[in-house]
Design a protein around this motif. Structure first.
Motif, PDB file in Angstrom:
ATOM      1  N   GLY A 577       0.792  -1.223   0.000  1.00  0.00           N
ATOM      2  CA  GLY A 577       0.000   0.000   0.000  1.00  0.00           C
ATOM      3  C   GLY A 577       0.822   1.271   0.000  1.00  0.00           C
ATOM      4  O   GLY A 577       0.503   2.219   0.731  1.00  0.00           O
ATOM      5  N   ALA A 578       1.873   1.309  -0.834  1.00  0.00           N
ATOM      6  CA  ALA A 578       2.725   2.504  -0.924  1.00  0.00           C
ATOM      7  C   ALA A 578       2.484   3.212  -2.248  1.00  0.00           C
ATOM      8  O   ALA A 578       2.115   2.586  -3.244  1.00  0.00           O
ATOM      9  CB  ALA A 578       4.196   2.114  -0.792  1.00  0.00           C
ATOM     10  N   GLN A 579       2.693   4.540  -2.238  1.00  0.00           N
ATOM     11  CA  GLN A 579       2.517   5.342  -3.443  1.00  0.00           C
ATOM     12  C   GLN A 579       3.878   5.808  -3.947  1.00  0.00           C
ATOM     13  O   GLN A 579       4.702   6.291  -3.154  1.00  0.00           O
ATOM     14  CB  GLN A 579       1.631   6.570  -3.165  1.00  0.00           C
ATOM     15  N   LEU A 580       4.125   5.664  -5.240  1.00  0.00           N
ATOM     16  CA  LEU A 580       5.361   6.105  -5.886  1.00  0.00           C
ATOM     17  C   LEU A 580       5.008   7.305  -6.753  1.00  0.00           C
ATOM     18  O   LEU A 580       4.578   7.162  -7.897  1.00  0.00           O
ATOM     19  CB  LEU A 580       5.983   4.981  -6.722  1.00  0.00           C
ATOM     20  N   GLY A 581       5.159   8.503  -6.185  1.00  0.00           N
ATOM     21  CA  GLY A 581       4.731   9.705  -6.868  1.00  0.00           C
ATOM     22  C   GLY A 581       3.253   9.592  -7.191  1.00  0.00           C
ATOM     23  O   GLY A 581       2.453   9.050  -6.407  1.00  0.00           O
ATOM     24  N   ASP A 582       2.869  10.109  -8.349  1.00  0.00           N
ATOM     25  CA  ASP A 582       1.482   9.951  -8.791  1.00  0.00           C
ATOM     26  C   ASP A 582       1.377   8.931  -9.914  1.00  0.00           C
ATOM     27  O   ASP A 582       0.358   8.852 -10.604  1.00  0.00           O
ATOM     28  CB  ASP A 582       0.916  11.294  -9.249  1.00  0.00           C
ATOM     29  N   ALA A 583       2.467   8.142 -10.104  1.00  0.00           N
ATOM     30  CA  ALA A 583       2.507   7.212 -11.233  1.00  0.00           C
ATOM     31  C   ALA A 583       1.893   5.863 -10.904  1.00  0.00           C
ATOM     32  O   ALA A 583       1.127   5.305 -11.703  1.00  0.00           O
ATOM     33  CB  ALA A 583       3.946   7.018 -11.698  1.00  0.00           C
ATOM     34  N   ALA A 584       2.228   5.303  -9.735  1.00  0.00           N
ATOM     35  CA  ALA A 584       1.825   3.934  -9.450  1.00  0.00           C
ATOM     36  C   ALA A 584       1.814   3.688  -7.949  1.00  0.00           C
ATOM     37  O   ALA A 584       2.443   4.411  -7.175  1.00  0.00           O
ATOM     38  CB  ALA A 584       2.764   2.944 -10.136  1.00  0.00           C
ATOM     39  N   ASP A 585       1.080   2.644  -7.564  1.00  0.00           N
ATOM     40  CA  ASP A 585       1.105   2.138  -6.195  1.00  0.00           C
ATOM     41  C   ASP A 585       1.857   0.814  -6.187  1.00  0.00           C
ATOM     42  O   ASP A 585       1.741   0.016  -7.132  1.00  0.00           O
ATOM     43  CB  ASP A 585      -0.306   1.889  -5.677  1.00  0.00           C
ATOM     44  N   LEU A 586       2.612   0.578  -5.129  1.00  0.00           N
ATOM     45  CA  LEU A 586       3.173  -0.738  -4.890  1.00  0.00           C
ATOM     46  C   LEU A 586       2.178  -1.471  -3.996  1.00  0.00           C
ATOM     47  O   LEU A 586       2.075  -1.206  -2.796  1.00  0.00           O
ATOM     48  CB  LEU A 586       4.546  -0.647  -4.224  1.00  0.00           C
ATOM     49  N   VAL A 587       1.407  -2.346  -4.592  1.00  0.00           N
ATOM     50  CA  VAL A 587       0.286  -2.985  -3.907  1.00  0.00           C
ATOM     51  C   VAL A 587       0.741  -4.110  -2.998  1.00  0.00           C
ATOM     52  O   VAL A 587       0.274  -4.252  -1.868  1.00  0.00           O
ATOM     53  CB  VAL A 587      -0.728  -3.512  -4.945  1.00  0.00           C
ATOM     54  N   ALA A 588       1.654  -4.939  -3.500  1.00  0.00           N
ATOM     55  CA  ALA A 588       2.024  -6.140  -2.751  1.00  0.00           C
ATOM     56  C   ALA A 588       3.423  -6.577  -3.120  1.00  0.00           C
ATOM     57  O   ALA A 588       3.995  -6.159  -4.139  1.00  0.00           O
ATOM     58  CB  ALA A 588       1.029  -7.267  -3.038  1.00  0.00           C
ATOM     59  N   ALA A 589       3.970  -7.450  -2.275  1.00  0.00           N
ATOM     60  CA  ALA A 589       5.264  -8.082  -2.542  1.00  0.00           C
ATOM     61  C   ALA A 589       5.229  -9.481  -1.950  1.00  0.00           C
ATOM     62  O   ALA A 589       4.577  -9.727  -0.928  1.00  0.00           O
ATOM     63  CB  ALA A 589       6.406  -7.279  -1.943  1.00  0.00           C
ATOM     64  N   ARG A 590       5.902 -10.409  -2.621  1.00  0.00           N
ATOM     65  CA  ARG A 590       6.008 -11.754  -2.074  1.00  0.00           C
ATOM     66  C   ARG A 590       7.320 -12.378  -2.524  1.00  0.00           C
ATOM     67  O   ARG A 590       7.865 -12.029  -3.578  1.00  0.00           O
ATOM     68  CB  ARG A 590       4.825 -12.633  -2.494  1.00  0.00           C
ATOM     69  N   ARG A 603      13.718 -14.790  -5.361  1.00  0.00           N
ATOM     70  CA  ARG A 603      12.755 -14.249  -6.322  1.00  0.00           C
ATOM     71  C   ARG A 603      11.728 -13.419  -5.552  1.00  0.00           C
ATOM     72  O   ARG A 603      10.990 -13.951  -4.723  1.00  0.00           O
ATOM     73  CB  ARG A 603      12.063 -15.369  -7.099  1.00  0.00           C
ATOM     74  N   VAL A 604      11.731 -12.135  -5.821  1.00  0.00           N
ATOM     75  CA  VAL A 604      10.799 -11.218  -5.172  1.00  0.00           C
ATOM     76  C   VAL A 604       9.835 -10.700  -6.239  1.00  0.00           C
ATOM     77  O   VAL A 604      10.271 -10.118  -7.241  1.00  0.00           O
ATOM     78  CB  VAL A 604      11.531 -10.034  -4.509  1.00  0.00           C
ATOM     79  N   THR A 605       8.547 -10.932  -6.051  1.00  0.00           N
ATOM     80  CA  THR A 605       7.536 -10.477  -7.004  1.00  0.00           C
ATOM     81  C   THR A 605       6.815  -9.264  -6.440  1.00  0.00           C
ATOM     82  O   THR A 605       6.196  -9.342  -5.368  1.00  0.00           O
ATOM     83  CB  THR A 605       6.529 -11.597  -7.310  1.00  0.00           C
ATOM     84  N   LEU A 606       6.913  -8.146  -7.168  1.00  0.00           N
ATOM     85  CA  LEU A 606       6.241  -6.910  -6.798  1.00  0.00           C
ATOM     86  C   LEU A 606       4.963  -6.782  -7.628  1.00  0.00           C
ATOM     87  O   LEU A 606       4.955  -7.133  -8.815  1.00  0.00           O
ATOM     88  CB  LEU A 606       7.138  -5.704  -7.065  1.00  0.00           C
ATOM     89  N   THR A 607       3.905  -6.287  -7.026  1.00  0.00           N
ATOM     90  CA  THR A 607       2.662  -6.022  -7.751  1.00  0.00           C
ATOM     91  C   THR A 607       2.434  -4.519  -7.777  1.00  0.00           C
ATOM     92  O   THR A 607       2.246  -3.893  -6.726  1.00  0.00           O
ATOM     93  CB  THR A 607       1.461  -6.715  -7.089  1.00  0.00           C
ATOM     94  N   TRP A 608       2.482  -3.956  -8.990  1.00  0.00           N
ATOM     95  CA  TRP A 608       2.293  -2.519  -9.177  1.00  0.00           C
ATOM     96  C   TRP A 608       0.892  -2.253  -9.706  1.00  0.00           C
ATOM     97  O   TRP A 608       0.347  -3.033 -10.488  1.00  0.00           O
ATOM     98  CB  TRP A 608       3.302  -1.966 -10.198  1.00  0.00           C
ATOM     99  N   LEU A 609       0.331  -1.123  -9.300  1.00  0.00           N
ATOM    100  CA  LEU A 609      -0.945  -0.658  -9.835  1.00  0.00           C
ATOM    101  C   LEU A 609      -0.715   0.688 -10.504  1.00  0.00           C
ATOM    102  O   LEU A 609      -0.363   1.670  -9.837  1.00  0.00           O
ATOM    103  CB  LEU A 609      -1.988  -0.513  -8.716  1.00  0.00           C
ATOM    104  N   ALA A 610      -0.883   0.716 -11.840  1.00  0.00           N
ATOM    105  CA  ALA A 610      -0.661   1.965 -12.582  1.00  0.00           C
ATOM    106  C   ALA A 610      -1.808   2.927 -12.319  1.00  0.00           C
ATOM    107  O   ALA A 610      -2.978   2.572 -12.467  1.00  0.00           O
ATOM    108  CB  ALA A 610      -0.545   1.672 -14.075  1.00  0.00           C
TER     109      ALA A 610
END
Length: 708
Positions: A577-590, A603-610
């Motif tokens: 639940g982090a925000q990277l500027g106004d471009a995208a959110d980092l929703v999850a990591a596993r 292996r780290v999988t990041l889930t981004w929300l544009a």
């Protein structure tokens, strides 16, 4: 017992020599070998995650997913995974699958031939079958694993049908789910062979009924595969369509049909126009088989029908390869167009020539046995003297290597000609990693929150909420296919393709909130096909009741346990639940697991929300440790899904791979992630709940380092 086992063992050892050159190089160049390597690795990954029959490989096509096994016969890849389970690497598993194909097909053919001719002619015929030059081409030039393993089942569907035997039905089932095109052209001949394999007085309605039951049972057992293919292939691009007449360019001119060199040349001169010419030794065996069949027919021998059938099979298959058969291809355009290439009839030519040679040698009596002994080494030499092995370095079989191969070949999804690509994907496959041609939307995404709940092989679950101002569009980093099912608190949402990439897309009603489940599920037709296969398996079990059933069940259980033995359960996704500027959110990591040792790969999988259209290509990164011990950074999606391609509302999974340095002491290491501009090396502002994060790095959990 020694005699019964000794001959098949000799055949298996002789056959394995055909695969010996594979171990002379780390890997070998071929048309399709790398594709099969990636598919074996993908199937292995699916099995490790509890997906026993994955119709979809979600990591294929740069991570947009392709339903490969929904359309391509899966059995050959399970054979490869079996070798992985016993400790082989992926490259060696592929090589061993080819080696198994040679040995098993040799033994299967010998078992067939030995029913009709003495051991030495049967041995020679099996060698002729294994060392038919087209089969060497299949391995060392085409890398055609499925068609190669189809040779195992071709002799088995010719074994006589008994009253309580299911050899024909089970072998035909295996042939269909290994290489359906071979099954399509082999079945008519197999039925003729089975009809004439018994005395004339037994060729009545009961015999016809028994054969029909076996065919129906085989088709029913394999319905889970072929029935969806037959009715759902319109959704994707296949390598041949009803309008395709490309096969005409591959019909061989008669003047170039036979290659003159005794030691077969696998890279013939340019003047040779046939794709796969016939070897002189194969032509000689064919002539011998034809002469023997004519003599047997004139003498009214008991085996005359079988000899004539073998000779007709060989001659007819070769005729279908030549340009003389052009009118037949045009007249039978549908279904012959699905064969793609006339050279597939070489499989039947190999079967017919080898069978005919066995009958001919047996007809010569003692002289035939001597001739068989002399022919065996010559057949091996003629096929293998110029074995076309082109060495390559051993390739990696992970997603990044597959995507790089796709990009180099300007293809997509570890296949040729955009096979299995949904028709609604409009993007140029040769430029998939490039930015979108036009912005999808200029509006920000009206989604209040997306929080991960669960992640499976082909399923995801999120807690979502939409703003009250309007419907929120969510896009998933997968090509849309009708099998995708999306529900909000159990209520289905209409899914559809959007953008030129045909992304799986849904709209959340204004002000809605709840659990969003995204699953690649079986459609009603696919479920019905599975039930047909289950019911036919039950019918076959009833037919086989007794000791034979116990053996089949035991083998199936052992194979199933070996194949489906799971990996350690990966940790669940961590909500960020982090925000990277106004471009995208980092929703999850596993991460792929919780504990690692020095030298291990993480292996780290990041889930981004544009959140909006992005004109720049930001780099994503993952850091391990504070201070940093290891890092991975590049364009997201292995550098093949740049942020300029992200569409507003798209959930993009981005896997970063790092290595824990040797000598790292045991303990807990924090993980950090973020986005940055490559030109300035400046991280995008990172915040969580409106609070800026130190160094603009987002904490995404931790991993444990344990001692070796």
């Amino acid at each position: 017992m020694i005699r019964k086992l000794g001959w098949p063992t000799a055949v298996a050892l002789l056959s394995l020599w055909a695969a010996a050159p594979l171990w002379a190089a780390p890997f070998f160049a071929s048309d399709d070998g790398l594709f099969h390597l990636y598919r074996i690795a993908a199937l292995n990954d699916a099995l490790r995650q509890g997906e026993f029959y994955p119709r979809l490989f979600p990591s294929f096509a740069y991570g947009y997913g392709q339903a490969v096994l929904a359309y391509y016969g899966p059995l050959s890849y399970y054979a490869g995974v079996l070798f992985l389970r016993f400790g082989a690497g992926t490259v060696d598993a592929l090589k061993l699958a080819f080696a198994f194909g040679y040995a098993a097909s040799g033994v299967a053919f010998f078992a067939l031939a030995w029913r009709y001719v003495p051991a030495l002619p049967a041995l020679c015929a099996a060698v002729a079958y294994v060392y038919f030059p087209y089969r060497i081409v299949e391995t060392y030039q085409r890398g055609a694993l499925a068609e190669h393993l189809a040779f195992v089942f071709l002799p088995l569907i010719l074994l006589p049908v008994g009253r309580r035997s299911l050899t024909f039905a089970l072998s035909l089932f295996a042939l269909v789910v290994t290489h359906s095109l071979t099954a399509m052209i082999a079945l008519p001949f197999a039925l003729l062979w089975q009809w004439f394999a018994v005395p004339a007085q037994e060729r009545g309605l009961p015999r016809l009924g028994r054969l029909s039951v076996h065919v129906v049972l085989a088709l029913g057992l394999s319905a889970f595969y072929w029935l969806p293919v037959a009715l759902q292939s319109r959704w994707v691009g296949l390598s041949a369509g009803l309008e395709n007449q490309g096969y005409l360019a591959h019909l061989a001119p008669l003047w170039s049909f036979v290659q003159p060199a005794l030691a077969f040349r696998y890279a013939p001169d340019q003047i040779v126009a046939a794709d796969h010419p016939l070897a002189p030794v194969s032509l000689a065996l064919l002539v011998l088989a034809l002469a023997s069949a004519i003599a047997a027919w004139r003498a009214c021998s008991n085996d005359a029908p079988m000899q004539v059938l073998a000779a007709l099979l060989a001659g007819g298959a070769l005729f279908m390869l030549s340009d003389l058969s052009n009118p037949i291809w045009l007249a039978l355009h549908n279904p012959l167009t699905f064969l793609q290439y006339p050279w597939r009839f070489m499989t039947l030519a190999a079967l017919g020539i080898a069978l005919g040679a066995g009958f001919a040698l047996a007809r010569l009596g003692a002289r035939g046995s001597v001739a068989a002994l002399l022919l065996v080494p010559f057949l091996v030499w003629a096929a293998m003297a110029n074995a076309p092995l082109k060495a390559l370095p051993a390739p990696a079989s992970d997603d990044a290597a597959m995507w790089q191969t796709d990009f180099q070949n300007r293809q997509i999804g570890a296949t040729w000609t955009a096979e299995y690509m949904p028709w609604w994907v409009q993007a140029d496959r040769t430029a998939i990693p490039a930015a979108l041609r036009a912005p999808v939307s200029t509006q920000a995404l009206p989604v209040d929150g997306v929080e991960p709940l669960a992640a499976g092989y082909t399923s995801r679950a999120y807690q979502v909420s939409a703003a009250a101002s309007g419907p929120a569009v969510l896009r998933f980093h997968q090509f849309y296919l009708p099998q995708w099912r999306v529900t909000l608190d159990g209520r289905p949402l209409a899914a559809y393709p959007s953008t030129e990439l045909g992304l799986l897309t849904v709209e959340l009603p204004p002000g809605s909130a709840g659990r969003l489940d995204v699953t690649f599920a079986l459609l009603p037709l696919e479920q019905a096909a599975v039930w047909i296969s289950v019911l036919c398996a039950a019918a076959g079990a009833w037919w086989l009741r007794g000791r034979a059933l116990a053996v089949v069940v035991a083998v199936a259980i052992v194979a199933g346990v070996v194949l489906a033995w799971p990996s350690p359960v990966a940790p669940p996704p961590l909500a960020i639940g982090a925000q990277l500027g106004d471009a995208a959110d980092l929703v999850a990591a596993r991460t792929d697991r919780a504990d690692y040792r020095p030298g291990d790969t993480v292996r780290v999988t990041l889930t981004w929300l544009a959140r909006r259209p992005i004109a720049e290509n930001f780099k994503s990164f993952v850091h391990v440790g504070a201070p940093m011990l290891a890092q991975s950074d590049s364009d997201p999606g292995g550098a093949f899904t740049p942020t300029s391609r992200w569409a507003p509302g798209e959930l993009v999974e981005d896997t970063r791979v790092l290595t824990i340095p040797d000598g790292t002491p045991p303990g807990t290491l924090p993980l950090f992630a973020g986005l940055y501009r490559f030109e300035t090396r400046q991280n995008l502002p990172a915040a969580r709940a409106g609070v800026l994060l130190p160094d603009d790095r987002v904490p995404i959990g931790a991993i444990r380092i344990v001692s070796r």
